[in-house]
Design a protein around this motif. Structure first.
Motif, short mmCIF file in Angstrom:
data_model
loop_
_atom_site.label_atom_id
_atom_site.label_comp_id
_atom_site.label_asym_id
_atom_site.label_seq_id
_atom_site.Cartn_x
_atom_site.Cartn_y
_atom_site.Cartn_z
N LEU A 171 -2.85 41.71 92.41
CA LEU A 171 -3.24 42.08 90.97
C LEU A 171 -2.60 40.65 90.22
CD1 LEU A 171 -1.83 45.77 90.83
CD2 LEU A 171 -4.34 44.95 90.60
N GLY A 172 -2.26 39.89 90.86
CA GLY A 172 -1.82 38.45 90.33
C GLY A 172 -0.23 38.18 90.06
N TYR A 173 0.55 39.04 90.88
CA TYR A 173 1.78 38.75 90.29
C TYR A 173 2.37 38.38 92.23
CZ TYR A 173 0.97 41.50 86.53
OH TYR A 173 0.19 42.09 85.49
N ARG A 174 3.13 37.23 92.10
CA ARG A 174 3.61 36.62 93.14
C ARG A 174 5.02 37.24 93.25
NH1 ARG A 174 0.93 30.51 93.31
NH2 ARG A 174 -1.29 31.17 93.32
N LEU A 175 5.41 38.00 93.89
CA LEU A 175 6.88 38.72 94.26
C LEU A 175 7.52 37.49 95.41
CD1 LEU A 175 6.35 42.44 94.02
CD2 LEU A 175 6.93 40.62 92.13
N LEU A 176 6.63 37.44 96.65
CA LEU A 176 7.43 36.75 97.70
C LEU A 176 7.84 35.21 97.26
CD1 LEU A 176 7.82 37.52 100.35
CD2 LEU A 176 5.77 36.55 101.08
N ALA A 177 7.02 34.60 96.53
CA ALA A 177 7.54 33.16 96.39
C ALA A 177 8.87 33.06 95.35
CB ALA A 177 6.30 32.78 95.30
N ALA A 178 8.93 33.97 94.69
CA ALA A 178 10.35 33.91 93.98
C ALA A 178 11.42 34.32 94.74
CB ALA A 178 10.11 35.17 92.89
N MET A 179 11.38 35.24 95.85
CA MET A 179 12.34 35.43 96.50
C MET A 179 12.68 34.50 97.80
SD MET A 179 14.76 37.74 97.14
CE MET A 179 14.15 39.14 95.87
N ILE A 180 11.83 33.29 97.77
CA ILE A 180 11.90 32.28 98.60
C ILE A 180 12.60 31.06 97.85
CG2 ILE A 180 10.76 30.53 100.08
CD1 ILE A 180 8.85 32.38 101.01
N THR A 181 11.96 30.76 96.73
CA THR A 181 12.67 29.64 95.77
C THR A 181 13.49 29.93 94.73
OG1 THR A 181 10.73 30.06 94.22
CG2 THR A 181 10.39 28.69 95.97
N GLY A 182 13.47 31.38 94.61
CA GLY A 182 14.49 31.73 93.34
C GLY A 182 13.61 31.67 91.99
N TYR A 183 12.71 31.05 91.88
CA TYR A 183 11.95 31.01 90.48
C TYR A 183 10.94 31.66 90.43
CZ TYR A 183 15.34 26.87 90.03
OH TYR A 183 16.10 25.84 89.89
N ARG A 184 10.66 31.86 89.12
CA ARG A 184 9.43 32.86 88.68
C ARG A 184 8.89 32.51 87.15
NH1 ARG A 184 10.30 39.17 88.41
NH2 ARG A 184 9.91 38.94 90.30
N TYR A 185 7.75 32.17 87.02
CA TYR A 185 7.13 32.10 85.60
C TYR A 185 7.37 33.33 84.94
CZ TYR A 185 5.44 27.48 86.87
OH TYR A 185 5.51 26.03 86.97
N THR A 186 7.92 33.26 83.79
CA THR A 186 8.19 34.59 82.92
C THR A 186 8.30 34.30 81.55
OG1 THR A 186 9.36 36.71 82.71
CG2 THR A 186 10.44 34.72 83.80
N ALA A 187 8.11 35.17 80.82
CA ALA A 187 8.38 34.90 79.33
C ALA A 187 9.90 35.27 78.87
CB ALA A 187 7.48 35.42 78.25
N SER A 188 10.53 35.72 80.18
CA SER A 188 11.98 36.48 79.89
C SER A 188 12.97 35.40 79.67
CB SER A 188 12.20 37.38 80.83
OG SER A 188 11.34 38.66 81.00
N GLN A 189 14.18 35.90 79.38
CA GLN A 189 15.21 35.00 79.01
C GLN A 189 15.72 34.49 80.32
OE1 GLN A 189 18.01 37.10 76.44
NE2 GLN A 189 16.99 36.32 74.65
N VAL A 190 16.53 33.41 80.46
CA VAL A 190 17.20 32.96 81.66
C VAL A 190 18.30 33.82 81.80
CG1 VAL A 190 18.08 31.26 82.65
CG2 VAL A 190 16.25 30.65 81.15
N PRO A 191 18.25 34.39 82.93
CA PRO A 191 19.71 35.32 83.22
C PRO A 191 20.65 34.69 83.49
CG PRO A 191 18.05 35.37 85.32
CD PRO A 191 17.57 34.67 84.18
#
Length: 214
Positions: A171-191
């Motif tokens: 569906l176009g959402y890369r969950l695995l990559a973020a759990m490897i690199t720590g990074y995600r493309y998002t419009a949310s604020q930086v935690p």
């Protein structure tokens, strides 16, 4: 990439290392259980217990977005999330999705129960859990059966988790990559992230205590 999205770090190093060590531990527990390597099985279980205990603690005092208060929502929000997901209206945030939140809680709970029952389990011949003497043989047999049966449930949840990751990817959402690199493309604020090394040091301390106890 839409201009409103930015590449931000959403997972601290402890969460990422914890995730992959948990995967390795579950695989190791399955293999050692199948092969009868019960001493090694117990060693891996103790290491996993240290990780789980630390993760629970990290859920209260860890990075802003991995605290339970940041991602655990009502079941109604889960249904809304799934509706948005399949209609491709869902936008990835800086923490677990509502559905992912319940997956996290369920895995934490069932793995802790699994380790708890393992403390009292026995194969009736060569190996018994460190607290086996605390209960009667009938209770030990019941917990042993539970321990064996529940592990099949865990394997089913792992398979479901993998299928969910694949579905999100389709569906176009890369969950695995973020759990490897720590990074995600998002419009949310930086935690606000805490140093993952704090969590790793705590996990090692908890592991040492558990080794001394068991």
């Amino acid at each position: 990439m839409n201009e409103k999205y930015q590449r931000i770090k959403i997972w601290d190093s402890f969460i990422r290392i914890y995730h992959w060590l948990m995967v390795a531990a579950v695989a190791g527990l399955w293999w050692t259980g199948e092969e009868g390597r019960m001493d090694l099985h117990q060693d891996i279980a103790i290491a996993l217990a240290a990780l789980l205990i630390t993760r629970v603690g990290w859920g209260f005092f860890g990075s802003e977005n991995v605290r339970f208060s940041a991602f655990v929502t009502s079941p109604k929000r889960v249904l809304s999330h799934l509706g948005a997901l399949f209609s491709k209206r869902y936008e990835s945030g800086n923490t677990h999705s509502p559905a992912g939140a319940y997956s996290v809680l369920l895995l934490l709970l069932i793995l802790m129960i699994q380790i708890g029952t393992g403390l009292f389990a026995t194969d009736g011949i060569l190996f018994s859990g460190p607290l086996n003497d605390w209960v009667s043989s009938d209770v030990a047999d019941f917990l042993t059966d539970w321990h064996k049966t529940q592990f099949n449930v865990i394997l089913g949840l792992v398979a479901l988790h993998i299928l969910a990751i694949l579905l999100y990817r389709i569906l176009g959402y890369r969950l695995l990559a973020a759990m490897i690199t720590g990074y995600r493309y998002t419009a949310s604020q930086v935690p606000r992230l805490k140093s993952g090394w704090q969590g790793l040091v705590i996990a090692l301390a908890v592991w040492f205590i558990l080794v001394m106890l068991f």
